[in-house]
Design an enzyme around this catalytic site. Structure first.
Site, short mmCIF file in Angstrom:
data_model
loop_
_atom_site.label_atom_id
_atom_site.label_comp_id
_atom_site.label_asym_id
_atom_site.label_seq_id
_atom_site.Cartn_x
_atom_site.Cartn_y
_atom_site.Cartn_z
CE LYS A 183 -2.63 -18.47 -42.12
NZ LYS A 183 -2.10 -19.84 -42.25
CG ASN A 189 -0.56 -20.36 -50.31
OD1 ASN A 189 -0.18 -21.41 -50.80
ND2 ASN A 189 -1.02 -20.29 -49.07
CB CYS A 244 -2.27 -24.22 -48.82
SG CYS A 244 -3.05 -24.84 -47.35
CE LYS A 263 5.12 -21.01 -49.07
NZ LYS A 263 4.87 -20.46 -47.74
CG ASN A 292 3.02 -23.99 -49.01
OD1 ASN A 292 2.80 -24.47 -47.90
ND2 ASN A 292 2.43 -22.89 -49.45
CB THR A 293 3.35 -27.77 -45.85
OG1 THR A 293 2.07 -27.48 -46.42
CG2 THR A 293 3.72 -26.70 -44.84
CB CYS A 319 32.01 -48.43 -37.48
SG CYS A 319 33.23 -49.16 -36.37
CB CYS A 361 30.76 -52.10 -42.24
SG CYS A 361 31.63 -52.39 -43.80
CB CYS A 393 36.72 -49.91 -47.25
SG CYS A 393 36.02 -48.25 -47.18
C1 LIG Z 1 0.66 -23.66 -39.18
C2 LIG Z 1 1.15 -23.34 -40.55
C3 LIG Z 1 0.36 -22.53 -41.38
C4 LIG Z 1 0.80 -22.19 -42.63
N1 LIG Z 1 0.04 -21.37 -43.38
C5 LIG Z 1 0.50 -20.96 -44.58
C6 LIG Z 1 -0.19 -20.00 -45.34
O1 LIG Z 1 -1.24 -19.49 -44.93
N2 LIG Z 1 0.32 -19.64 -46.53
C7 LIG Z 1 1.46 -20.13 -47.03
O2 LIG Z 1 1.89 -19.76 -48.12
N3 LIG Z 1 2.16 -21.05 -46.34
C8 LIG Z 1 1.72 -21.46 -45.11
N4 LIG Z 1 2.47 -22.35 -44.38
C9 LIG Z 1 3.72 -22.89 -44.94
C10 LIG Z 1 4.94 -22.08 -44.50
O3 LIG Z 1 4.88 -20.76 -44.97
C11 LIG Z 1 6.25 -22.69 -45.04
O4 LIG Z 1 6.22 -22.71 -46.44
C12 LIG Z 1 6.47 -24.11 -44.57
O5 LIG Z 1 6.08 -24.22 -43.22
C13 LIG Z 1 7.94 -24.56 -44.71
O6 LIG Z 1 8.84 -23.79 -43.95
P1 LIG Z 1 9.40 -24.25 -42.48
O7 LIG Z 1 10.01 -25.59 -42.66
O8 LIG Z 1 10.34 -23.16 -42.09
O9 LIG Z 1 8.21 -24.28 -41.59
C14 LIG Z 1 2.02 -22.69 -43.10
C15 LIG Z 1 2.81 -23.49 -42.27
C16 LIG Z 1 2.39 -23.78 -41.01
C17 LIG Z 1 3.23 -24.62 -40.11
S1 SF4 Z 2 31.60 -46.44 -34.50
FE1 SF4 Z 2 33.45 -47.67 -34.68
S2 SF4 Z 2 35.09 -46.17 -34.87
FE2 SF4 Z 2 33.33 -45.06 -34.06
S3 SF4 Z 2 33.60 -45.19 -31.84
FE3 SF4 Z 2 32.30 -46.90 -32.40
S4 SF4 Z 2 33.72 -48.60 -32.67
FE4 SF4 Z 2 34.95 -46.74 -32.70
S1 SF4 Z 3 32.39 -50.08 -46.91
FE1 SF4 Z 3 33.98 -48.73 -46.05
S2 SF4 Z 3 32.98 -46.75 -45.86
FE2 SF4 Z 3 31.33 -48.26 -46.12
S3 SF4 Z 3 30.75 -48.81 -44.05
FE3 SF4 Z 3 32.27 -50.31 -44.67
S4 SF4 Z 3 34.23 -49.46 -43.95
FE4 SF4 Z 3 32.73 -47.79 -43.89
#
Ligand SMILES: Cc1cc2nc3c(=O)[nH]c(=O)nc-3n(C[C@H](O)[C@H](O)[C@H](O)COP(=O)(O)O)c2cc1C
Ligand code: SF4
Ligand code: SF4
Ligand SMILES: Cc1cc2nc3c(=O)[nH]c(=O)nc-3n(C[C@H](O)[C@H](O)[C@H](O)COP(=O)(O)OP(=O)(O)OC[C@H]3O[C@@H](n4cnc5c(N)ncnc54)[C@H](O)[C@@H]3O)c2cc1C
Ligand code: SF4
Lengths: 456, 423
Positions: B45, B134, B137, B175, B202-203, B351, B355, B380
């Site tokens: 962290k 980092n 953030c 990062k 990162n986020t 579908c 479509c 199509c």
């Molecule tokens: C609660 C929380 C705290 C975080 N704190 C940090 C931090 O202190 N430093 C950092 O580089 N990234 C931090 N992050 C970002 C994460 O390291 C990571 O880059 C981001 O969550 C994307 O990965 P994921 O989709 O697997 O969560 C934090 C994320 C979360 C959810």
């Molecule tokens: S989306 Fe179309 S092809 Fe798929 S189950 Fe429903 S009716 Fe049948």
């Molecule tokens: S154009 Fe063809 S591929 Fe696209 S939704 Fe209609 S039937 Fe499906």
């Protein structure tokens, strides 16, 4: 029927705690987290097959997407806008043969989106927060009478009230709801039915009139005179009889009556149930009567159906559920006679059946005898058409035990519409009754709006 | 069995998986646990000058996507908030106890030669393997003229790198911050300043969400928020491009890269290394699941290398770099069409609508009154959209239909600047 006479029929077989557990919510509500997970499984299909499979056409992908964005009001609007009893339907629909049955996720995964549970999640929010989702259109001055306050009548009433009409809702029973209140299994709905109706009626413009039986203290011809239109949502208020010996013995009951008693019972420890119960039938009613007998503590419950399980109107899922609840199912046997002593049932005899080459059901001659202190008959409900009361009712056309309607739900009597189980166009399900009521209301509205009257 | 040993600018570690400078590498306790779990190295962290900084309460915000709790993470933490000597003593002890692991010390001090001259000997004295500067953030420290405030000015980057190389014999990794318009300028500056390597990214400066009740950005500190640093799975594509840009730049193509940004699996790592990275660093994935994830990173990379017949990391490192090119050199004769496998299709219609509404109206929705989705080859253009929206794995494939040949934009008649011969 006193307990002394029928010692095998008794209440309080299980502890209060056990009873409470048995009748608890069979599929508990989803919490937010599980609802989101369930909702995210929905693909948001285009022109989604699940919508086609919902009798009320709820835009399912839309309401589910709204759940995922926490737009519960929007989700509830989607649902209740299409199906005002969407809360009840979320609990009672056999989704396995409706929306969920056609969900694309059955293909490949055999695991549909939990549409029912999600529908409940979205609608529960409405009843929990008691919000108003819909406003009424300006008053039209039109008055509509609805007879039958089951799902069909309620749905019709709400749709009309939203459109600005004034509705009077009549029913023979003291409480509105129809089978929602008197029929659906307790463990599916708990206290929900009354709460839902209270919310539904809160839109205003619907006057409730209980204890009004059409053909007795209420007459179709006067309704036709007094109102601009009439809707009949009478359900199937009668029951089929077995027509065999011993049907009048004590302990032989209509399953629907047993269920209605149960639904109206505040304290299950006071609800009598047999020790050895035999249920005859293969529909919802039979399954629910059997399962609830078990839940009340009956020692053995046997459901007997005269054909194979594939012909039962209860879905495969319901049949499976009954088996997990300890209900014994016997297929291919039809009742021949009920035996008793001292006026009470002791046993029932069935004859095994089979199909002949032409697919007709034939008795095989082999007999099965089951000891029983209770026999619940669930071989189908029938229409009790209102007794003829002069012109109008006499004109009401009935065919094969159902009121005849056209595609707009109009009966043969001008100004009278009908829907739900009493017309029985498609399936006898809550959701279908709701759709019928909604479509009939739209038809009535169109007719009333055109300057004219339903009743010419 | 593949040989995962890593040699990054002379720093040796048993595998190419390092923990990035962040909370996971905050103190001896964490770092020892990381080494026990199998991490090849750590970037401690970031250290600064005493008096040490202080942090606020409520430090992280997250982007949730479709059930993923952390699709992207944002933080407003500063560098270490512990005294310098405490950190240095711990670094010395841990490096002594774990001599085979890489121990890199991240540093951030004011942008003057004196500060660097002062801190570097103390750091070197711990026995660490390298320093990482980092310059990334993007929050807090940048307001004080450090972190990305330095990283965004190539001249500063170059200058500080030079100081560090003058005043220390340790390898120096710079990062980089992604909060710039063209990463190549910062990388070239680090290279010119004599840096041994760069690490990135990162986020990314960000506000992850707004609390609509508080009407303030999150994370919210007593009603107020500030921009923070974004990381996690969502940033990987940005990091991949930046790594590729440095790896194929004429000036920096031989500059070693320690890749960072959204890495959480062996596959992520392999992709970065294929684009030229010498090793990778991880932060968010470890913060999400703990140190044990390195286990699968090691086993997965090793199995994949065995399968492909790569014996050492060098066997595949940089192999994708020659295939990263400019748009103008892409083959305009190449032609593909979507093909729907009707046996796999579940008829969701995605579908079609994608479509139809947003591409080329090339997928039908009905045949004989039934739902049926089929590609109209004539329409199509081979954009791949339907393949991406289809929820069923390998249901839609893209099939090559051209008859070979090569022609690119540099000679295309529609190009006003076209040359006569293919470039
Ligand atoms: C609660 C929380 C705290 C975080 N704190 C940090 C931090 O202190 N430093 C950092 O580089 N990234 C931090 N992050 C970002 C994460 O390291 C990571 O880059 C981001 O969550 C994307 O990965 P994921 O989709 O697997 O969560 C934090 C994320 C979360 C959810
Ligand atoms: S989306 Fe179309 S092809 Fe798929 S189950 Fe429903 S009716 Fe049948
Ligand atoms: S154009 Fe063809 S591929 Fe696209 S939704 Fe209609 S039937 Fe499906
Ligand atoms: C035991 C049982 C369980 C069921 N379980 C399910 C389930 O789980 N899921 C599901 O989807 N469906 C279920 N169903 C079916 C479902 O309940 C019905 O389809 C639905 O209630 C039909 O609605 P309705 O409005 O047509 O009739 P009903 O609900 O039957 O309502 C009709 C109303 O009309 C009134 N009425 C009848 N005649 C008169 C008259 N002459 N004058 C005045 N009022 C009159 C009745 O009192 C009643 O209130 C079940 C049915 C039963 C019997
Ligand atoms: S079919 Fe299933 S996946 Fe598609 S919209 Fe309906 S619930 Fe969602």
């Amino acid at each position: 029927m006193s307990r002394k006479d029928l010692a095998d029929i008794a209440s309080g077989r299980l502890s209060a705690q056990q009873l409470a557990q048995n009748f608890d919510d069979v599929s508990p509500p989803l919490d937010r987290q599980s609802a989101l997970i369930a909702a995210q499984r929905c693909y948001y299909c285009y022109d989604a097959p699940c919508i086609q499979a919902c009798p009320t056409g709820i835009d399912i992908p839309s309401f589910i997407r709204r759940i995922t964005t926490d737009n519960l009001r929007g989700a509830a609007q989607d649902i209740l806008g299409a199906n005002v009893l969407g809360g009840m339907c979320a609990r009672v629909c056999p989704t396995e043969i409706l929306c969920e049955g056609s969900c694309v996720r059955n293909t490949g995964e055999s695991q549909p989106v939990e549409i029912g549970a999600l529908q409940r999640y979205a609608t529960d929010w409405v009843f929990d927060t008691n919000v108003t989702l819909f406003d009424r259109a300006p008053a039209t001055g039109k008055r509509v009478a609805i007879v039958g306050a089951g799902p069909a009548g309620l749905s019709c009433a709400h749709t009309l009230a939203r459109l600005g009409h004034d509705v009077t809702l009549f029913d023979a029973k003291p409480k509105p709801g129809g089978l929602n209140e008197y029929g659906i299994a307790e463990y599916k709905v708990l206290e929900f039915a009354a709460r839902e109706i209270e919310w539904l009626l809160s839109i205003g413009g619907i006057a409730w009139q209980g204890g009004q039986a059409l053909g007795e203290n209420l007459h179709l011809s006067s309704l036709c005179n007094d109102y601009d239109a009439v809707f009949l949502g009478l359900g199937l208020a009668g029951v089929n009889a077995l027509g065999i010996d011993g049907e009048n013995l004590a302990g032989v009951r209509n399953a629907v009556d047993f269920i209605a008693d149960l639904r109206q019972c505040d304290d299950f420890s006071q609800m009598p149930v047999g020790r050895r119960v035999v249920v005859i039938g293969g529909g919802n009613t039979a399954i629910d009567a059997a399962v609830q007998s078990r839940k009340l503590g009956a020692e053995s419950v046997t459901l007997v159906y005269r054909r194979g399980s594939a012909s039962m109107s209860a879905t495969w899922a319901e049949q499976e559920f009954a088996k997990t609840q300890g209900v014994n199912v016997i297929e291919w046997a039809q009742p021949r006679r009920i035996l008793g002593s001292a006026g009470a049932v002791e046993a029932i005899e069935f004859e095994y059946t089979q199909l002949d080459a032409d697919g007709r059901l034939l008795g095989s001659g082999d007999v099965l005898r089951l000891a029983a202190d209770t026999v619940l008959k669930a071989i189908g409900q029938v229409l009790l058409a209102p007794r003829a009361d002069g012109d109008a009712s006499a004109l009401l056309e009935v065919d094969k035990g159902r009121i005849v309607v056209n595609a707009e739900f109009e009966t043969s009597v001008r100004g009278v519409w009908a829907g739900g189980d009493c017309v029985g166009g498609k399936v006898d399900l809550t959701v279908q009754a709701v759709e019928d009521g909604k479509q009939a209301a739209r038809s009535m509205h169109a007719r009333l709006g055109n300057g004219g009257q339903g009743n010419g | 069995m593949a040989d995962l040993r890593n040699n990054f600018v002379g720093i040796r570690s048993p595998n190419p998986f390092w923990l990035a400078s962040a909370p996971p590498t905050d103190k001896a306790y964490n770092v020892i646990r990381a080494f026990e779990a199998g991490w090849g190295g750590v970037v401690w962290k970031t250290l600064g000058l005493d008096p040490h900084v202080v942090n606020v309460s409520s430090r992280y915000g997250a982007v949730q996507w479709n059930g993923q709790r952390i699709a992207g993470l944002n933080n407003i933490e500063l560098i270490t908030d512990r005294p310098l000597q405490v950190n240095l003593a711990e670094i010395r002890q841990v490096k002594r106890d774990w001599p085979d692991r890489a121990m890199i010390v991240s540093l951030m001090v004011p942008c003057d030669e004196e500060s660097w001259k002062y801190i570097l000997p103390m750091v070197e004295d711990t026995g660490c393997d390298a320093v990482e500067l980092n310059f990334g953030c993007p929050h807090g420290m940048s307001e004080r003229g450090m972190g990305s405030a330095v990283g965004q000015v190539p001249e500063y980057v170059e200058q500080v790198a030079r100081w560090v190389k003058q005043h220390s014999r340790l390898p120096c990794i710079v990062k980089l911050t992604p909060n710039i318009t063209d990463i190549r300028h910062s990388a070239r500056a680090a290279f010119r300043g004599g840096a041994d390597a760069v690490s990135l990214i990162n986020t990314i400066n960000s506000i992850v969400s707004v609390d609509l009740d508080l009407m303030a950005p999150t994370p919210t500190v007593d009603g107020k928020g500030t921009h923070g640093g974004y990381c996690g799975p969502a940033v990987k594509p940005i990091a991949l491009n930046m790594v590729a840009e440095i790896a194929r730049d004429a000036e920096t193509r031989n500059l070693p890269i320690s890749a960072i940004g959204g890495i959480g699996t062996w596959r992520d790592a392999a992709e970065f290394m294929a684009l030229g990275a010498g090793n990778v660093q991880v932060c968010t994935a470890a913060m999400h699941y703990g140190f044990r994830i390195v286990d699968d990173m090691i086993a997965g990379l090793s199995n994949w290398m065995d399968e492909k017949g790569y014996r050492t990391l060098e066997d595949f490192r940089g192999r994708a770099v020659p295939n990263v090119t400019d748009w103008k050199f892409l083959n305009l004769k190449y032609d593909i069409k979507a093909l729907i496998d009707q046996d796999k299709c579940i008829k969701c219609g995605l579908c079609h609508i994608a479509c139809e509404d947003t591409a080329h109206q090339a997928i039908t929705r009905e045949k004989d009154g039934k739902r049926h989705f089929e590609v109209v080859n004539g329409e199509c253009v081979g954009c791949n959209l339907c393949m991406h929206v289809c929820p069923v794995d390998s249901c839609i494939s893209m099939v090559r239909v051209d008859e070979g040949g090569y022609a690119n934009w540099t000679t295309h008649p529609n190009n006003p600047a076209a040359v006569k011969e293919p470039a």
